[in-house]
Every structure is written in C-alpha cells, then in structure tokens.
Design a protein around this motif. Structure first.
Motif, PDB file in Angstrom:
ATOM      1  N   UNK B  69       0.851  -1.191   0.000  1.00 10.73           N
ATOM      2  CA  UNK B  69       0.000   0.000   0.000  1.00 10.73           C
ATOM      3  C   UNK B  69       0.883   1.235   0.000  1.00 10.73           C
ATOM      4  N   UNK B  70       0.771   2.047  -1.035  1.00 13.53           N
ATOM      5  CA  UNK B  70       1.510   3.302  -1.091  1.00 13.53           C
ATOM      6  C   UNK B  70       0.510   4.451  -1.141  1.00 13.53           C
ATOM      7  N   UNK B  71       0.994   5.663  -0.871  1.00 13.55           N
ATOM      8  CA  UNK B  71       0.078   6.802  -0.832  1.00 13.55           C
ATOM      9  C   UNK B  71      -0.312   7.249  -2.239  1.00 13.55           C
ATOM     10  N   UNK B  72       0.694   7.384  -3.121  1.00 11.41           N
ATOM     11  CA  UNK B  72       0.443   7.987  -4.422  1.00 11.41           C
ATOM     12  C   UNK B  72       1.699   7.775  -5.243  1.00 11.41           C
ATOM     13  N   UNK B  73       1.629   6.905  -6.243  1.00  9.51           N
ATOM     14  CA  UNK B  73       2.860   6.616  -6.965  1.00  9.51           C
ATOM     15  C   UNK B  73       3.191   7.656  -8.015  1.00  9.51           C
ATOM     16  N   UNK B  74       2.390   8.741  -8.105  1.00 11.11           N
ATOM     17  CA  UNK B  74       2.818   9.788  -9.028  1.00 11.11           C
ATOM     18  C   UNK B  74       4.049  10.507  -8.506  1.00 11.11           C
ATOM     19  N   UNK B  90       9.265 -10.649  -6.240  1.00 14.41           N
ATOM     20  CA  UNK B  90       9.178 -11.636  -7.304  1.00 14.41           C
ATOM     21  C   UNK B  90      10.394 -12.563  -7.282  1.00 14.41           C
ATOM     22  N   UNK B  91      11.578 -11.999  -6.997  1.00 14.09           N
ATOM     23  CA  UNK B  91      12.786 -12.829  -6.924  1.00 14.09           C
ATOM     24  C   UNK B  91      12.683 -13.864  -5.799  1.00 14.09           C
ATOM     25  N   UNK B  92      11.891 -13.556  -4.771  1.00 14.13           N
ATOM     26  CA  UNK B  92      11.708 -14.508  -3.678  1.00 14.13           C
ATOM     27  C   UNK B  92      10.447 -15.345  -3.846  1.00 14.13           C
ATOM     28  N   UNK B  93       9.832 -15.278  -5.032  1.00 13.09           N
ATOM     29  CA  UNK B  93       8.674 -16.125  -5.303  1.00 13.09           C
ATOM     30  C   UNK B  93       7.343 -15.541  -4.873  1.00 13.09           C
ATOM     31  N   UNK B  94       7.342 -14.291  -4.398  1.00 13.62           N
ATOM     32  CA  UNK B  94       6.092 -13.671  -3.964  1.00 13.62           C
ATOM     33  C   UNK B  94       5.494 -12.801  -5.066  1.00 13.62           C
ATOM     34  N   UNK B  95       4.173 -12.791  -5.150  1.00 16.79           N
ATOM     35  CA  UNK B  95       3.478 -11.844  -6.013  1.00 16.79           C
ATOM     36  C   UNK B  95       3.084 -10.633  -5.167  1.00 16.79           C
ATOM     37  N   UNK B  96       2.893  -9.497  -5.841  1.00 16.00           N
ATOM     38  CA  UNK B  96       2.599  -8.239  -5.153  1.00 16.00           C
ATOM     39  C   UNK B  96       1.186  -7.774  -5.472  1.00 16.00           C
ATOM     40  N   UNK B  97       0.352  -7.698  -4.452  1.00 15.12           N
ATOM     41  CA  UNK B  97      -0.947  -7.042  -4.606  1.00 15.12           C
ATOM     42  C   UNK B  97      -0.721  -5.572  -4.308  1.00 15.12           C
ATOM     43  N   UNK B  98      -1.273  -4.698  -5.155  1.00 19.70           N
ATOM     44  CA  UNK B  98      -0.899  -3.298  -5.074  1.00 19.70           C
ATOM     45  C   UNK B  98      -2.115  -2.383  -4.939  1.00 19.70           C
ATOM     46  N   UNK B  99      -2.009  -1.392  -4.076  1.00 19.95           N
ATOM     47  CA  UNK B  99      -3.070  -0.382  -3.984  1.00 19.95           C
ATOM     48  C   UNK B  99      -2.462   0.954  -3.584  1.00 19.95           C
ATOM     49  N   UNK B 100      -3.085   2.047  -4.030  1.00 16.59           N
ATOM     50  CA  UNK B 100      -2.686   3.355  -3.536  1.00 16.59           C
ATOM     51  C   UNK B 100      -3.826   3.917  -2.688  1.00 16.59           C
ATOM     52  N   UNK B 101      -3.432   4.710  -1.700  1.00 14.01           N
ATOM     53  CA  UNK B 101      -4.425   5.247  -0.764  1.00 14.01           C
ATOM     54  C   UNK B 101      -4.842   6.662  -1.133  1.00 14.01           C
ATOM     55  N   UNK B 102      -4.192   7.248  -2.175  1.00 10.21           N
ATOM     56  CA  UNK B 102      -4.490   8.645  -2.514  1.00 10.21           C
ATOM     57  C   UNK B 102      -4.356   9.562  -1.314  1.00 10.21           C
ATOM     58  N   UNK B 103      -3.426   9.255  -0.448  1.00  7.94           N
ATOM     59  CA  UNK B 103      -3.202  10.079   0.741  1.00  7.94           C
ATOM     60  C   UNK B 103      -4.433  10.213   1.631  1.00  7.94           C
ATOM     61  N   UNK B 104      -5.289   9.197   1.666  1.00 10.13           N
ATOM     62  CA  UNK B 104      -6.370   9.217   2.655  1.00 10.13           C
ATOM     63  C   UNK B 104      -6.304   7.939   3.483  1.00 10.13           C
ATOM     64  N   UNK B 105      -6.452   8.103   4.786  1.00  9.22           N
ATOM     65  CA  UNK B 105      -6.347   6.957   5.684  1.00  9.22           C
ATOM     66  C   UNK B 105      -7.506   5.984   5.466  1.00  9.22           C
ATOM     67  N   UNK B 126       3.421   2.275   3.014  1.00 14.15           N
ATOM     68  CA  UNK B 126       3.903   3.635   3.216  1.00 14.15           C
ATOM     69  C   UNK B 126       2.669   4.400   3.679  1.00 14.15           C
ATOM     70  N   UNK B 127       2.488   4.559   4.990  1.00 13.13           N
ATOM     71  CA  UNK B 127       1.220   5.120   5.470  1.00 13.13           C
ATOM     72  C   UNK B 127       1.075   6.597   5.125  1.00 13.13           C
ATOM     73  N   UNK B 128      -0.174   7.014   4.923  1.00 14.17           N
ATOM     74  CA  UNK B 128      -0.476   8.406   4.614  1.00 14.17           C
ATOM     75  C   UNK B 128      -0.024   9.326   5.740  1.00 14.17           C
ATOM     76  N   UNK B 129      -0.451   9.002   6.942  1.00 12.86           N
ATOM     77  CA  UNK B 129      -0.062   9.813   8.094  1.00 12.86           C
ATOM     78  C   UNK B 129       1.003   9.053   8.869  1.00 12.86           C
ATOM     79  N   UNK B 130       1.988   9.778   9.342  1.00  6.42           N
ATOM     80  CA  UNK B 130       3.090   9.101  10.014  1.00  6.42           C
ATOM     81  C   UNK B 130       2.779   8.847  11.491  1.00  6.42           C
TER      82      UNK B 130
END
Lengths: 344, 344
Positions: B69-74, B90-105, B126-130
């Motif tokens: 989960x990332x905030x905004x990949x732009x 991927x090198x360790x055999x894992x697939x990645x599910x991906x989402x962005x939060x658009x900087x909202x919790x 990478x949480x929106x708020x620290x």
C-alpha cells in the motif's frame, strides 16, 4: 497470515444463528430480516471476521483479482496508468496483482505465469514489444480475458490505446507547419520494434515533400531524460543540424532541451522541440514542451471496463475489439515560434 | 479464468505416473530420478499445467502474496519504490498485490481489508499519516507480519526508512553554511501531520542562531511541481523574501525553480533552492537541484528482507525493529554559490 483465523462458525456461535444464516446475512441477502443482517454484520466486524476469498474462489472459480503487467513504471505515464487501473479495479471489487517486465519479454512471460498460478480472473498488459506478442495472443486464444494497452496489428487481442501513428503524424505536421525543414526524430520506441510513431513521422515529412534524412533519425536506447541528452549530443557529434526535434517521449524531449540549454541553442528560435505523453515535468519545464496527450484516465477506465466485460461473458469470448483513441496535440512554447528555424 | 483447468491428474494420465510422483517431480524432489523429473516437467509444460497456488495456499496457509500500500505513486520516488519492491518480492517467489491510498487513511484501511480478505502473507505499507497509524499497529499487535516505510515514534512497528529529520537538518545546515540567512521552508509533509523534516529544519536554523521566521514557512497542499509553483507565488505575495528555499520534495523544488525563472530571480545568486528525494527530473533540471537522497533500492530490499523474515517466524514475532538509513546530501548548482544571497 499467522493468526488463528476467525471463521464463519465463530460468528454463528457468537450470534446464535446458523452458519447458513450468517453467510446469507453477510452477503446482504433479502432473505434475512434487515435487523438480523445488521446484528450479524456488527458481530462479524467486532470479531474481525474476513470472508475467505481464497476458499470462495475455489467454489466460484473467481479470484476477484486481476494481473497488471507494465514495462517500467518509472515512465511517469505508465505510473499514472498503474494508479488509475488499480483504482478503477478496486471500485469494481477487484484487487490488482502487479509486476513490471523491465522491458524484457522473458520477464513478461514470467509475470503472466505467476499470475495464472494465482488464478487471476483476467490480465491487463502493456507489452514490451508491440509485435512479438504471441505469448499474449495465445492467452486470448485459450479463452482467457486479456486486454492489451498497445494496439495489435493482427487484431487478435482486445486493445485500448492511443493512436500513436496518428499522434506522431500530427505533431510532425505541426513542426512542418511552423516552417521547420530539418526535423529530427529521437526514437526510443523503434529499438523495441515499436514503429508506429516512426511511421507517423515519416508519413508527415514525406507528404510535405521533406523525405526523412537518415542522418537526423536517432535510435534512443531508453525512455529517460539522460537518454535524450546523450542522443542529442550524439546527433550533433555526427554533424546532424536539425531545426526541430521530435522525441517519442516527453522525458526524452526534456533531455533534448537540457542539451540545447547547455549548448546555448535558443528554443524554439534555433530548435523547436516536441515530445509525446504530456507529463507534468514537460508541461512545467523551463520552456514548456509541445506534445501529444496520452489520455491516461480514459485508457485505464476503458481497458478495465472491457476486461470486466470479458470476465462476465458466459461461453466463448466475443471477437477481439480494438479501441484506438484519438490523440490530442498540445502546442506550447517549445514550438511556438513560427517560421523561425529555416535559416539555422 | 474460464478455461477448463489442466489438473495434476491430467499430467499423471499423460505420463503414466501416479499423481504423487508427478507432484514430487514438479517440486523437484530428489526422490524422483532426474530423467523422470525432466520428462514430467516437459509434459506439464506441454499441457500448460500450472500448480494451483490457491488450492496449495489452503493447505500451506501461505498465499505467497504480499500486499503493498503506497500513498500515491505519481511521486517518482514512490514509483521507484513500488517497482523495486515488486521486483525483490518476485525474486523470492512472492506476487505483489498493489493499492494506492491517494493520501487518505480511509482508503488505506480499505486496501488493508481487501488484502487480508485475499490472505496475503504480509503487508508493506507507506502510510499516509506518520502518526495516526493505529490501524497499522493493530495488525502487528495481532501477529501479522507488516513493515512500514515510515518510522514509527511509538516503535510499535517494524520500519525501514530514511532519517528524514536528519536529512532535513543536514540540508538546512548546508544552506546556512553557504551564507543564507532567510531560509524558507515549503512543507508538503506537515499538512499530513508528518513533521520530521520541519523539525530538522527548525533545529538547524535555531542552532545557527537563526530562529525560523513563521512568515517564511509555507504549508504546501500537495507534492507536485504546480504545488511548489503556487506556494512560491503565495510566499512572495505575502511579502516573504527568502534568500534560500528548502522544499520537502524535489517536485516541489522544481516548482520553486520554475517560479523563480518566470520572475527573473537568479539561482543560486538571488535564491538558493534545495529539495529532498533525488529524482531524475531535479538532477537534470535546467539548474540541477541540491537534495537529500532517498535510497530507493536499499529501502525496498531491506523492507522486503525484513518482511520475509517475519513471515518465516514460527511462533510469536520478535520485537519490532527500526531501520533508519543515513541520508546522503548531494550539492548541485542550485546551492553552489557561497555567500551570495545575503544582500538580496
């Protein structure tokens, strides 16, 4: 994950209802009274119960997961595409499995295999090579829902893309129209076998009676600013003296601009610069760069809609459909001076 | 996907071996002679057989899938992080599910729920708020492997991050060292409650006997170039006259630079500009911008290693560990002139 999972049984025990009733309530079935549904949902939330989609998917044969394969998201346009696609899928209840191919077909094939092993319901792909895509076409042939973000000359795939040929033609015609005669092409697509933009450029110049000069056509080995910078240096080093440069991405165009600034060439006076994509960095560069828009949101939404449509089909898939979006030209300061370059 | 799935049984029938032998062979068991293994693998490939990881995961309780989960990949830095993490997994055999939060919790919480429903083995975020990250800490409390890419003041999470406080302090000290006295802060982090960079800036200025002037501190509502451009215009409009600007991201710094160029301010003569991240666009800008490096690859690799370590633990997780990477300062032309700004 490790924790002892809360099961449907636990929600049933806690509420006193049967697992069947709990299951119906959590799927919001009208067969369960609203008040009961609400009670069961509340208890499920308190217990931190998550329906096991993996177990569900063995029954429904739907994983509600889509695989997305892009070449390299460091290209800001593909970054935006990834974000928009993940968002559109999420709004339809799908999760996005994501991989980049690093512009190699082998990694692309690996990613597709990994996704199929995880039972994705469909695949969205921006293939590395626009021609050599038998591995993608064969998915479609086998009846898997797949949508490509690059048009397929053999029309064997569902595709949603911008008309790169027409876009390159439009911006090349624009460079001709402002009086440029020695129009160079910095091409980061052709080295990957993707010649749509090159063809649009050649067509526009030929029709204007300006047969393309091979000395002004440079293959660029990557899509970044630095690639554009080096390619411009190489073009000058071998004696090429263009009065305009069309770069096949905005990032490459930014590299052209930097080299021209470092070498005291006026933009657009000495040299007009045009790119492709419409990224923020080119729009807000020290000399804003003319470009062709890659309509990110429209492409992402259209591709997701089509994929979900294919997933929903019972029986054989319909024939592949091509969606080619009309590219919009944006003229900015980097090509704003008319008839200025002829005497360079 | 729709197609009748090729099953282990089909490979067994085709080869004449038992499903047990086929299964062992495909897992490369030494109990099966090499020649047999090779034969079985070849037939499986010909039949287009994929092991059903979903069924496997019900048995192993591992989905070999990670949620990111990332905030905004732009933001080009988070783009690179996403790509490096997907590659390392991927090198360790894992697939990645991906989402962005658009900087909202709220969207962040939705993404975590969606991932848990899909039985991810762990989460990278990478949480929106620290600060306001109870929803992430509670995952950890429940024994789920999770690694945050932002440090956690309560040390309740495994974290891998760059030391933003120290980085901001270093670059602010650098601006002091080249003779700047009215150093502005364009802060796109503080509006989200993330004050590490602000604190580093305040500390450096205070220690230099230059108490920060509130008139020179601007909250920037986004991380983009345009946000930086508008914030600089607003700073000038309200009478702020800095001789240096520290922007909390390189993209914001690029907006500062554009505004200064449009308003005929010399860089660094009239105004020195510093950013944070080290993105290509700032490195190759018309005036290359001084910055603090966000070490993308090191952060991605370290975070993935730690997450896989946590997933492999039998029994209770070890106490959370904080990895704070030392930020490297890079001085470029935008702050290269020493002692030039005092008289502006």
């Amino acid at each position: 994950m490790r924790k002892a999972r809360v099961r449907l049984r636990d929600v049933a025990d806690k509420t006193g209802f049967s697992t069947n009733t709990v299951s119906l309530a959590l799927r919001d079935s009208p067969r369960i009274p609203p008040a009961t549904r609400e009670l069961i949902r509340k208890v499920a939330a308190d217990l931190d119960y998550f329906p096991n989609r993996i177990a569900q998917s063995l029954v429904s044969r739907q994983s509600m997961t889509i695989g997305l394969v892009l070449t390299d998201i460091r290209n800001p346009i593909l970054t935006q595409v990834a974000q928009e696609i993940a968002r559109a899928l999420s709004e339809s209840g799908y999760a996005t499995l994501f991989a980049t191919s690093d512009n190699t077909t082998d990694r692309e094939i690996d990613a597709i295999r990994a996704f199929r092993g995880r039972q994705v319901d469909g695949i969205l792909i921006y293939p590395t090579e626009h021609r050599d895509i038998e591995h993608v076409r064969s998915l479609r042939d086998q009846g898997y829902p797949v949508v490509s973000l690059v048009s397929d000359r053999e029309k064997a795939l569902d595709t949603v893309s911008v008309d790169e040929h027409l876009g390159a033609r439009k911006i090349s015609e624009h460079l001709v129209a402002i009086g440029r005669r020695r129009i160079a092409l910095l091409d980061s697509a052709a080295p990957l076998g993707n010649t749509e933009k090159q063809e649009g450029y050649v067509e526009a110049l030929t029709e204007a009676g300006l047969p393309p000069d091979p000395a002004l056509c440079v293959a660029v080995p990557g899509h970044g600013i630095e690639d554009g910078y080096r390619a411009t240096a190489a073009l000058w080093a071998r004696g090429g003296r263009p009065d305009a440069i069309f770069a096949t991405t905005d990032s490459v165009a930014l590299g052209v601009q930097r080299w021209c600034e470092d070498n005291d060439l006026a933009i657009p006076g000495d040299i007009a610069i045009a790119g492709f994509d419409d990224i923020e960095y080119a729009r807000l560069s020290s000399v804003p760069i003319s470009t062709v828009v890659y309509p990110v949101e429209q492409i992402a939404r259209t591709a997701v809609e089509r994929l979900i449509e294919l997933i929903g089909v019972n029986g054989p898939l319909p024939p592949p459909a091509e969606r080619l979006l009309d590219p919009k030209l944006i003229v900015r300061q980097s090509t704003a001076g008319t008839n200025a370059g002829a005497g360079h």
